[in-house]
Enzyme design. Structure first.
Site, PDB file in Angstrom:
ATOM      1  CG  PHE A   1      -0.361   0.435   2.495  1.00 30.92           C
ATOM      2  CD1 PHE A   1      -0.471   1.755   2.924  1.00 30.92           C
ATOM      3  CD2 PHE A   1       0.306  -0.467   3.316  1.00 30.92           C
ATOM      4  CE1 PHE A   1       0.082   2.163   4.128  1.00 30.92           C
ATOM      5  CE2 PHE A   1       0.855  -0.068   4.524  1.00 30.92           C
ATOM      6  CZ  PHE A   1       0.751   1.248   4.928  1.00 30.92           C
ATOM      7  CE  LYS A   2       3.823   1.431   4.829  1.00 30.35           C
ATOM      8  NZ  LYS A   2       5.058   1.027   5.461  1.00 30.35           N
TER       9      LYS A   2
END
Length: 475
Positions: free
Chosen positions: A116-117
């Site tokens: 998700f980063k």
């Protein structure tokens, strides 16, 4: 839009000033002076924009409320350059997957490093390159990673003009796949530093360097950790996207469960809620390193020493100092910067803890801000991975499993629960194989990555040595 420090520094800054800066001069974190408000009419309009024009268009709408020192046409172009099917593998960017009635997974891991980063880091890379070119300057990024931030930052910044990355990580504490993603990069502007210690040692080094204002200015040190407001702001967008997919009308409420170690991901949810997004609960899910769960249960925030930070099968959350937590506590205390500076600047550094259990403000964490929490263990993780695969044919990673386990304890009839997925299972293949007896699928571009040559410098947890390395590699 002006930004202030949580610890009361007198300066008020514009977005592009804090974009390249990281910590405020007094060691505080930046927040907007006020949160822009989104009413039902705006939510309806944004719902239509998202449905008809996609994620990049929604990102532009949200970011425009906070960024007024980049021309609108340029900001729109940056969003469109970032959030593409080519980069994120799907036109929806963050598709919502229904597991069962009232329970959803929001897929945030379709980017280049499968975590998700990427959602924020890809935008940050483009923002950095844009602003540095506009100024004719260079930036040396110093970061700390417990797993996914490092690779997301490096893949976003590799080859970018005017940017170097110095990424610290805890030696031997990441999964082999995570290490290989970072250490196999051969780009000249990427520097990996393996620190002999735990993630918190890395994070302490980053903060110590950021607080040395003379060094910071001389070597133009910036940060991509979630202490950078721009990164957290980019994450706010997918709360709106998840909400629009889980609802049909803008008076409906939704809850989100967020696997959390550093409090950055769920802090973005707090910002969205403060803006007026109809979020009912923000559920913080931790692993065995349950500093945040302990706070939301008891009012006591107690950081752990390195020796007491557990090494777990959801390693990206093996954190005992949640660096973004300060932003929420600032709001919780009515933005009392003097008190905040005492808690985080004095009490934490001297005693390693502070106690709000007897304070009336602590009650508002749940009542006014919607926060609740829970924890998950290795046994829970295995069981949740098995159950989700058996019942729904869906393979999830270990951190998402922590989120799903805690989410099930907080379901409410009539309120959709959205669990934020954090990574693809391949990043934690060993635990997936332990749970399911089979390895997770691996994208073709990552075949054999663990066997590639590695480029990494190993060091003790020593600020002076890291500074010397940066100085030697920026001339």
């Amino acid at each position: 839009m002006k930004y202030l420090s949580t610890r009361g520094h007198a300066d008020r800054k514009r977005f592009c000033e804090i974009l390249l800066e990281g910590l405020a001069p007094d060691g505080g974190l930046y927040l907007p002076e006020t949160y822009p408000q989104v009413n039902a009419a705006m939510l309806d309009a944004w719902r239509t924009i998202y449905r008809e024009s996609g994620y990049a268009a929604l990102a532009f709408e949200v970011l425009s409320l906070y960024i007024d020192d980049i021309p609108a046409a340029d900001l729109k172009a940056l969003c469109e350059k970032t959030y593409t099917k080519e980069v994120f593998g799907t036109a929806e960017i963050v598709p919502l997957r229904k597991l069962e009635d009232g329970l959803y997974l929001e897929a945030l891991s379709n980017g280049p490093t499968l975590a998700f980063k990427d959602m924020a880091m890809q935008l940050l890379g483009n923002l950095f390159e844009y602003e540095l070119a506009r100024r004719g300057e260079e930036l040396n990024i110093l970061g700390a990673t417990s797993g996914d931030t490092g690779s997301a930052a490096e893949y976003a910044m590799r080859g970018k003009k005017g940017v170097r990355v110095f990424m610290t990580s805890p030696q031997g504490r990441m999964s082999p796949f995570q290490q290989a993603q970072m250490f196999s990069l051969q780009d000249a502007n990427i520097h990996n530093i393996a620190i002999e210690g735990v993630f918190d040692d890395c994070q302490d080094i980053v903060k110590a360097v950021s607080n040395d204002l003379a060094f910071k200015r001389k070597y133009k040190i910036g940060t991509v950790n979630s202490i950078n407001w721009a990164r957290l702001l980019a994450q706010v967008v997918y709360y709106f996207a998840g909400y629009f997919q889980a609802t049909t009308e803008s008076d409906q409420r939704v809850s989100f469960t967020v696997p959390s170690g550093n409090f950055g991901n769920v802090c973005a949810g707090h910002v969205a809620r403060m803006m007026g997004l109809p979020i009912d609960k923000l559920v913080v899910a931790t692993n065995e390193n349950d500093v945040l769960d302990e706070f939301f249960r008891t009012g006591v925030y107690r950081v752990r020493a390195s020796a007491d930070t557990h090494e777990t099968s959801s390693p990206s959350m093996d954190i005992s100092k949640a660096s973004n937590f300060e932003r929420f506590v600032f709001d919780l205390l009515g933005r009392d910067a003097t008190r905040l500076a005492d808690l985080f600047g004095t009490q934490l550094s001297k005693q390693g803890r502070f106690d709000l259990s007897g304070d009336t403000t602590f009650q508002s964490a749940a009542q006014h801000y919607g926060f609740t929490s829970g924890k998950s263990t290795h046994a829970d993780r295995l069981q949740t991975i098995r159950d989700t695969f058996k019942r729904f044919g869906t393979m999830i990673d270990t951190h998402t499993a922590d989120g799903l386990k805690v989410a099930r304890q907080n379901l409410q009839a009539g309120v959709p629960m959205v669990v934020l997925e954090t990574a693809l299972p391949i990043k934690f293949a060993e635990t997936i194989e332990e749970a399911l007896g089979q390895l997770p699928p691996r994208p073709a571009k990552f075949e054999g990555i663990e066997a590639l040559p590695k480029r990494v410098q190993r060091m003790p947890a020593d600020v002076a040595q890291v500074k010397a390395y940066i100085a030697a590699h920026t001339s």
